[in-house]
Design an enzyme around this catalytic site. Sequence first.
Site, PDB file in Angstrom:
ATOM      1  N   GLY A   1      35.758 -24.513  23.026  1.00  0.00           N
ATOM      2  CA  GLY A   1      34.535 -25.025  23.648  1.00  0.00           C
ATOM      3  C   GLY A   1      34.700 -26.478  24.036  1.00  0.00           C
TER       4      GLY A   1
ATOM      5  N   GLY B   1      30.210 -31.230  26.278  1.00  0.00           N
ATOM      6  CA  GLY B   1      29.414 -31.423  25.073  1.00  0.00           C
ATOM      7  C   GLY B   1      30.172 -31.961  23.880  1.00  0.00           C
TER       8      GLY B   1
ATOM      9  N   ARG C   1      36.157 -21.361  28.589  1.00  0.00           N
ATOM     10  CA  ARG C   1      36.171 -20.237  29.533  1.00  0.00           C
ATOM     11  C   ARG C   1      36.256 -20.703  30.976  1.00  0.00           C
ATOM     12  NH1 ARG C   1      30.912 -16.980  27.684  1.00  0.00           N
ATOM     13  NH2 ARG C   1      30.170 -19.139  27.589  1.00  0.00           N
TER      14      ARG C   1
ATOM     15  N   ASP D   1      38.383 -16.647  26.795  1.00  0.00           N
ATOM     16  CA  ASP D   1      37.140 -16.402  26.081  1.00  0.00           C
ATOM     17  C   ASP D   1      37.484 -16.075  24.631  1.00  0.00           C
ATOM     18  OD1 ASP D   1      34.748 -15.518  25.018  1.00  0.00           O
ATOM     19  OD2 ASP D   1      34.168 -14.371  26.785  1.00  0.00           O
TER      20      ASP D   1
ATOM     21  N   SER E   1      28.444 -25.663  13.131  1.00  0.00           N
ATOM     22  CA  SER E   1      27.208 -24.899  12.983  1.00  0.00           C
ATOM     23  C   SER E   1      26.083 -25.684  13.667  1.00  0.00           C
ATOM     24  CB  SER E   1      26.913 -24.651  11.500  1.00  0.00           C
ATOM     25  OG  SER E   1      25.724 -23.933  11.312  1.00  0.00           O
TER      26      SER E   1
ATOM     27  N   TYR F   1      19.801 -17.299  17.302  1.00  0.00           N
ATOM     28  CA  TYR F   1      20.750 -18.415  17.178  1.00  0.00           C
ATOM     29  C   TYR F   1      21.005 -18.782  15.717  1.00  0.00           C
ATOM     30  CZ  TYR F   1      22.563 -23.192  17.828  1.00  0.00           C
ATOM     31  OH  TYR F   1      23.315 -24.334  17.785  1.00  0.00           O
TER      32      TYR F   1
ATOM     33  N   LYS G   1      24.550 -19.131  13.191  1.00  0.00           N
ATOM     34  CA  LYS G   1      24.976 -20.402  12.614  1.00  0.00           C
ATOM     35  C   LYS G   1      24.950 -20.371  11.082  1.00  0.00           C
ATOM     36  CE  LYS G   1      25.885 -22.576  16.430  1.00  0.00           C
ATOM     37  NZ  LYS G   1      27.260 -22.985  16.755  1.00  0.00           N
TER      38      LYS G   1
END
Length: 336
Positions: free
Chosen positions: A46, A50, A71, A100, A179, A193, A197
Amino acid sequence: MTGAVLLAAATGVALVLAFLLLLYIVSPLTSPKPLSLSGAHVVVTGGSSGIGKSVAIECFKQGAFITLIARNESRLLEAKREIEKFSVNDKQVVHSISVDVSKDCANVERVLKQAQEKLGPVDMLINCAGTSANGKFEELDISRFEQLMAINYLGSVYPTRAVVTTMKERRMGRIVFVSSQAGQVGLFGYSAYSATKFALRGLAEALQMEVKPYNIYITVAYPPDTDTPGYTEENETKTLEAKLISEASAVCKPDHVARTIVKDAILGKFSSSVGTDGHMLAVLTSGMSPISSIAEVLEAVICMGFFRFMSLYYIASFDNIIRRCMVKKEKSEKMD
């Protein structure tokens, strides 16, 4: 009577001293040697935006070699170029892989094997890949529950499976699961969600027991709302209740969150939190989680009751927000 009181007090003091002595003996076993990132191979999933991208930058600034996984190939290459600007020596490399991580465990293992052939064994894996969904339980499409469990949970399981065996063989390594504070306390609209987590913590606690004898340490990071593209996108569909509840805490910058996560992972801390609210939540939800120091244990023992008392204010205010929103909605429906 006085003698009995003095005897009880002396016994209490002796028990406290014995407890502290026990902690002192145990402490060296729970305090790993800090990991140097200079020349280390760090994998970040990822990592195209961010918190993931900020984590990769922070590690690169400390001299690490980076394998960046995401991805979206175009955003991945853009992030790679941005990270490369922060090199501290001309030997550093940013290797990018478009895959992915939530699909096909065998393929994830294959590409990470190739990454290790290029940059050497993985010293630190930081699982940042994730997504969010906000909405009432019965209104969320069931496919969203399945999607979030695949990305947020299995998307951390598969990369971890790909590196943990080599880490055990080398008797060293760090694995980070990112998390969320929503993985410490369930909040309105986050039924899909939060479950994913929370699952990461269960995975982390069980895995830490398995790998600790091999000098591998797990860190679970619980970042608060963070100013990322994903957070901006989430706000577009967030329920009113969730928006009002989230106003109870400030939005953090990804660079600040990344520095905290990397620092705690280097030290081998099991729990990584940001800010005052995050610190209070970490103490409140410590439970049977692994310990990192005597100070951490003593703080939990001393502060747990007070923090639980403070948490009642937050719970009451959240319940009040939800009731007010429900009343407002019912009045609006009657007028229609």
